[in-house]
Design a protein around this motif. Structure first.
Motif, short mmCIF file in Angstrom:
data_model
loop_
_atom_site.label_atom_id
_atom_site.label_comp_id
_atom_site.label_asym_id
_atom_site.label_seq_id
_atom_site.Cartn_x
_atom_site.Cartn_y
_atom_site.Cartn_z
N GLY A 9 -7.97 2.47 9.01
CA GLY A 9 -6.77 1.77 9.45
C GLY A 9 -5.87 1.45 8.28
N LEU A 10 -6.46 0.99 7.20
CA LEU A 10 -5.68 0.67 6.00
C LEU A 10 -5.05 1.93 5.42
CD1 LEU A 10 -4.65 -1.05 3.68
CD2 LEU A 10 -6.90 -0.85 2.60
N ALA A 11 -5.83 3.02 5.33
CA ALA A 11 -5.29 4.27 4.77
C ALA A 11 -4.05 4.70 5.55
CB ALA A 11 -6.36 5.36 4.81
N ALA A 12 -4.13 4.64 6.88
CA ALA A 12 -2.98 5.02 7.70
C ALA A 12 -1.82 4.06 7.46
CB ALA A 12 -3.37 5.05 9.17
N ALA A 13 -2.13 2.76 7.37
CA ALA A 13 -1.07 1.74 7.22
C ALA A 13 -0.31 1.91 5.91
CB ALA A 13 -1.68 0.34 7.30
N ARG B 126 0.85 3.92 -0.68
CA ARG B 126 2.18 4.56 -0.87
C ARG B 126 3.28 3.55 -0.64
NH1 ARG B 126 0.80 10.17 1.08
NH2 ARG B 126 -0.74 10.64 -0.52
N VAL B 127 3.00 2.55 0.18
CA VAL B 127 4.00 1.51 0.49
C VAL B 127 3.32 0.16 0.40
CG1 VAL B 127 5.40 2.96 2.04
CG2 VAL B 127 3.48 1.64 2.97
N ALA B 128 4.13 -0.89 0.23
CA ALA B 128 3.59 -2.24 0.25
C ALA B 128 3.29 -2.63 1.69
CB ALA B 128 4.59 -3.21 -0.36
N LEU B 129 2.40 -3.59 1.86
CA LEU B 129 2.12 -4.16 3.18
C LEU B 129 2.23 -5.68 3.08
CD1 LEU B 129 -0.95 -2.11 4.46
CD2 LEU B 129 1.46 -1.81 5.09
N PRO B 130 2.99 -6.36 3.91
CA PRO B 130 4.04 -5.78 4.75
C PRO B 130 5.08 -5.07 3.88
CG PRO B 130 3.61 -8.06 5.38
CD PRO B 130 2.87 -7.81 4.11
N GLY B 131 5.79 -4.13 4.49
CA GLY B 131 6.80 -3.37 3.77
C GLY B 131 8.09 -4.16 3.59
N PHE B 132 8.30 -5.18 4.41
CA PHE B 132 9.51 -6.01 4.33
C PHE B 132 9.15 -7.37 4.92
CE2 PHE B 132 9.35 -3.12 7.93
CZ PHE B 132 9.42 -3.97 9.02
N ASP B 133 9.94 -8.40 4.56
CA ASP B 133 9.72 -9.72 5.15
C ASP B 133 9.91 -9.59 6.67
OD1 ASP B 133 9.51 -10.62 2.57
OD2 ASP B 133 11.42 -11.72 2.57
#
Ligand code: AMP
Ligand code: MG
Length: 400
Positions: free
Chosen positions: A159-163, A40-47
């Motif tokens: 862990g990834l699913a939650a992240a 749903r979001v990128a990882l990391p979500g921001f620099d």
């Protein structure tokens, strides 16, 4: 006589792919993903910063490699700070691991390379530009597939699913498996043993094996070698199951209760498979429900489950890799094997070498419990010297 592969195919054909269900993350451990799941979001979500230290412009601190550089600390950015203040020229920001990198910064100087100052900081060393930065999306992009269908859901996957912000996962329903042991000599563990009696152990073994394979097992109380009692137990229970596994009563002797009871139905086929242990096998349906009939010797039951039932259950669960891991191994000692039958000997595998554990006898449960692999000897091989290469199947639940 059937080959191992022929009987594997017959058993696998009995079990359809299980239907999908959606479960909360907390219930998904040990299940198998039914469909691809996207982030749903990128990882990391921001620099952000990979270290506790100071966000800086590299060009302004590069000379610290030769002599210390002193700069004012304009901002303090703990993880979770939500306002973004750009880095003004000639300043640094104190920054903590995971905190968003201020625009303008292109390096994080770890606190260990500084005097840890809070108003003015002395920077005593420098690393290449870009050091200790975590870039947005470098692990996974938004909408990229995070987990693929067929993946087992272990700690890292959950862990990834939650992240990536996922709260529920599509999995396949666990097959409901009934386990029914037969034998008039059997006594429940904990009860006194009379002459000629033994403790019933196959149901404990098979229930655990089913659970380890991802199924949901239910043990039926074992029945004596009595066709009527066996059939009435089966018929009373089988409708609630996706699979019935029986043990015992399928060999060539007299009083083979499973064979005798199912022979009349015409829906279960009994065969000999070219393997040892586990030659006598049966598979089919009863009242439309898949049935696999395993031989009673505990090691035969275990090996037959491993070879025929486990892969079929895992295929039904949608595992991308339904089979056990195999490895080549050098034999620690010589071995002999009967012609025309694939042997699954018990072994201990360690560092590329395998030692046989106990002989080929299919009653050797204590030896089975010490094994961590099955040593596969092909049908046409009758003798192997020490040092020969064999294939081993690595089994779980054994001592490591
Ligand atoms: P069967 O296949 O019924 O002829 O059994 C072969 C051997 O396995 C005999 O020695 C049985 O006593 C033993 N056996 C069969 N079922 C079980 C069981 N559920 N637990 C322990 N041993 C068993
Ligand atoms: Mg028996």
């Amino acid at each position: 006589m059937r080959t191992v592969e022929e009987h594997q195919a017959a058993v696998a054909a009995l079990l359809p792919l299980m239907p999908e269900e959606d479960v909360a993350l907390a219930e998904a451990h040990g299940r198998v993903l039914a469909r691809d799941v996207s982030a749903r979001v990128a990882l990391p979500g921001f620099d952000n910063s990979a270290m506790d230290g100071y966000a800086a412009r590299w060009a302004e601190v590069a000379s610290a490699a030769d002599e210390p550089v002193r700069l004012p600390v304009a901002e303090d950015i703990p993880a979770g700070r939500t306002d973004v203040v750009p880095l003004a020229p000639g300043t640094v920001h104190r920054i903590m691991t995971g905190a968003p990198l201020p625009p303008g910064a292109d390096v994080v100087i770890p606190v260990e390379l500084t005097d840890a100052g809070t108003d003015v900081v002395e920077i005593r060393g420098v690393l290449p530009a870009g050091s200790h930065l975590r870039r947005a999306g470098e692990d996974i992009a938004a909408d990229e597939v995070a987990l693929h269908a067929g993946s087992p859901l272990g700690a890292a996957q959950l862990g990834l699913a939650a992240a990536v912000g996922v709260t529920r996962l599509p999995v396949r329903r666990r097959p409901r498996v009934l386990v029914l042991s037969t034998g008039s000599e059997l006594v429940a563990p904990g009860q006194p043993l009379g002459p000629g009696q033994i403790y019933e152990s196959n149901s404990a073994l098979l229930v655990a094996a089913v659970e380890e394979a991802g199924g949901q097992a239910r043990r039926l109380h074992f029945v004596p070698d009595d066709v009527d009692q066996f059939l009435s137990t089966v018929r009373a229970e089988v409708a609630t199951a996706d699979l019935l596994i029986t043990s015992g009563g399928v060999s060539a002797g007299a009083y083979e209760v499973v064979k005798d009871a199912f022979a009349g139905l015409g829906t279960v086929e009994f065969t000999k498979v070219g393997m040892q242990p586990g030659g006598p096998q049966g598979a089919g349906t009863v009242d439309g429900i898949p049935v696999v009939t395993l031989p009673g010797n505990p090691v035969s039951s275990f090996v037959s489950f491993e070879v025929f039932v486990r892969p079929a259950l895992r295929r039904a669960l949608g595992y991308a890799s339904p089979d056990r891991l195999r490895a080549p191994a050098r034999l620690a000692g010589p071995l002999r094997s009967p012609a025309g039958k694939r042997q699954f000997l018990r072994g201990r595998y360690d560092g590329g070498q395998v030692s046989q554990v106990g002989g080929p006898g299919s009653h050797l449960v204590a030896h089975l419990a010490r094994a961590n692999c099955l040593v596969v000897v092909p049908e046409d091989v009758t003798e192997l010297p020490a040092g020969a290469e064999v294939d081993v199947v690595l089994i779980e639940g054994a001592l490591q």
